[in-house]
Design a protein around this motif. Sequence first.
Motif: not given
Length: 414
Positions: A168-177, A316-317
């Motif tokens: 999970r990307r820390e900057a904005d919470g974006k995920t592979v989902f 891991r998102g």
Amino acid sequence: MVAVPAFLKKIKLPHLPLPNAGEKVGQFYHYYISPRSFVWTFGLLLCASVFAVHQVNPNFSLSRSLEVEPIQDGEATSSPLSGKVMAELDLEPPESDVPIQYGIEGMSPAPLRHDDIDLNGQTMNGGHTEITKHSETPPIEEMLQKGPDTKLDDSLFESTPFGQVPVRREADGKTVFDEYAIPFTAQETTRGIIALVLVDYGLSDSIEEVALSSLPPYISFVVSPYARNMQEKISKARSYNHEIWMDVPIQSKNFGLDDTGPLTLLSGLNNEQNYSRLLRIFSLGYGYAGIAFTNTPEFTGADGGLGNIFSVLEKRGLGIVVADPQDGISPIHADRHKSIPFVRNGMWIDGDAGNVNIKGQLADLEKIASDKNIAVAFIRPQPNLFPLLKEWEKSLSSHSIQLAPLSTVIRHNH
């Protein structure tokens, strides 16, 4: 006259009956002339004859068709059998798409979970099914125009000893989902969406070709972690607008009978060991929106067990879908990890049920979508089912229903 000692006089000789001529003749017949003795005698003579012939001519047992004529001086000597056709072998080319479940180098073999696929990509349950010939797969340049590109976004992955795995990307919470969900826009008249999910994608090249050429878009594919050339298969399916989910084999109640391979998460392993197996699966490719449990988890006593696995998925998102409609434990853990995109299968479409029954199941699926606005159904890779699904999909618009990726159903469900 010599006197006989007294002790000799006391010796009494046993009475010996006189020889019976008839008895002697019977014994002679029994031992030498009877059928049993004849068979034994004939067998011994035959063995002795074969042995004697072999001693005289050791090549007696060789077929004349294998005799080799002597090579004259000056002739080619590359092979003593040159110039002669000894035998013809009708060898078929090896099957190039045997549906195996252990395409990862260095891993021990593991059989298929499902027994409904044979070596020719046909269903085994319910009798022989012929695969309909379809048009050839379009060139990759044409396919890439249909669906989204499959690019590795480094900001959504981190390096591990196993390779690149989602995070999970820390900057904005974006995920592979978010990144790998297939884009979908419903029509204004749509009042219900259905997510169809195909399992065991990637195990058979022939079934892959039939699925891509005959199934309608927006059907989600669950790729096996034991598929060969996985990244190529993921990118190819996404180019046809098929959303990809990664199968994570997990211990089930039939563990021991249902061998799901060397990557299976086991309740007998500790959290660190199962975590390593998860990372190994995650590193096999990219472009999948989440993971799928295609068998029912029976997972207790593993130092935190299933709860720890859901914690890893949350970090891991990744989204998660469970294939068993009766799975009652996974939804409990998903509810404790609310940031995980989660959905449970509603029903299986049985490709061996016959066309009438299959159409009845699809009608039931439509009713669920109409009543609840969303519906989920799983299918197995049964080519006889694919043409029925394509025809059925064409009729959905008249009922204000659309096929949609699994991620779209999850978003509408939350």
